[in-house]
Design a protein around this motif. Sequence first.
Motif, PDB file in Angstrom:
ATOM      1  N   LEU A 283       2.369  -6.348  -5.634  1.00  0.00           N
ATOM      2  CA  LEU A 283       2.815  -4.963  -5.468  1.00  0.00           C
ATOM      3  C   LEU A 283       3.209  -4.672  -4.024  1.00  0.00           C
ATOM      4  O   LEU A 283       4.236  -4.026  -3.766  1.00  0.00           O
TER       5      LEU A 283
ATOM      6  N   LEU B   2       8.632   2.488  -3.569  1.00  0.00           N
ATOM      7  CA  LEU B   2       7.495   2.792  -4.450  1.00  0.00           C
ATOM      8  C   LEU B   2       7.102   4.263  -4.326  1.00  0.00           C
ATOM      9  O   LEU B   2       6.805   4.929  -5.331  1.00  0.00           O
TER      10      LEU B   2
ATOM     11  N   LYS C 122       6.670  -5.394  -2.480  1.00  0.00           N
ATOM     12  CA  LYS C 122       7.804  -4.530  -2.789  1.00  0.00           C
ATOM     13  C   LYS C 122       7.989  -3.488  -1.684  1.00  0.00           C
ATOM     14  O   LYS C 122       7.072  -3.186  -0.924  1.00  0.00           O
TER      15      LYS C 122
ATOM     16  N   VAL D 192      -0.680   1.401  -0.535  1.00  0.00           N
ATOM     17  CA  VAL D 192      -1.272   1.462  -1.875  1.00  0.00           C
ATOM     18  C   VAL D 192      -2.729   1.880  -1.728  1.00  0.00           C
ATOM     19  O   VAL D 192      -3.386   1.527  -0.737  1.00  0.00           O
TER      20      VAL D 192
ATOM     21  N   TRP E  76      -2.483  -9.163  -8.154  1.00  0.00           N
ATOM     22  CA  TRP E  76      -1.626  -8.044  -8.568  1.00  0.00           C
ATOM     23  C   TRP E  76      -1.246  -7.199  -7.353  1.00  0.00           C
ATOM     24  O   TRP E  76      -0.092  -6.794  -7.192  1.00  0.00           O
TER      25      TRP E  76
END
Length: 259
Positions: free
Chosen positions: A200, A208, A203, A50, A196
């Motif tokens: 995330l 994603l 996962k 991310v 948050w």
Amino acid sequence: MAEVLQVEVRDHVAHLTLNRPEAMNALNRELKRALIEAAHAASVDPEIWVVVLSGAGGRAFSVGGDLKEMGSRDDSGRAMTSPMSEAERNLYEVVLEIPKPTIAVVDGYALGGGFELALACDLRVCSDRARFGLPEATIGMGANFGSVLLPRLIPRAIALEMLYFARRMSGEELARLGLVNHVWPAEELDTRVAAWLAELTSKAPITLQRYKHMALKGWELPVAVNLRLDVGPNPYTSQDRIEGNRAFREKRAPRWRNR
């Protein structure tokens, strides 16, 4: 001198912090170049799942292009290069094409190119003091990226009003339009973002990435064509799919390997 972009990787998240607080994180050439390089590095690093963009100082995510730098160039008689024809790749397009989930964390102002940078991300969260706008009509600029992306993300008439009138909007207003995912109290922003991100990154990272490829590359394709794109990493044949199934049956948290 401090780096204009702070890069920190922790828990599979690359945190890119615009670090020109004395200039409200205005995007000068050095910062743009650093962001492009960091975006590329994050794109190809399998340990990064991310990417998060934020601004230092608490006053602004970014107020956009560095007008002082532009003015200096104008005064020297050098012509300004039109968007998409620069020698280097366009920053906003580079961020848009990062093949992993991207999040803009906005505290304070996100104006002009700063708003465009947030628009290039998949998700946007902000503090309750955030303000967004495209003031280019007041200074004779063009908001090239924003004029293309914003009408695709919110109702066209409202997007055009923001562009035509250089109207600023709060995070709460843009959340009601679906452009901002969450608005949190400024004093809770860091804590809320951390929670948050923890959710995330729990996962499956390959899944994603697959979602992003399918959603963005098939944005305006007919459904039948989009369904057959089959772009991005394939979660169906991945080791992570096997691990996710096994973890579910064993009633434990999966241990993702991004492969």
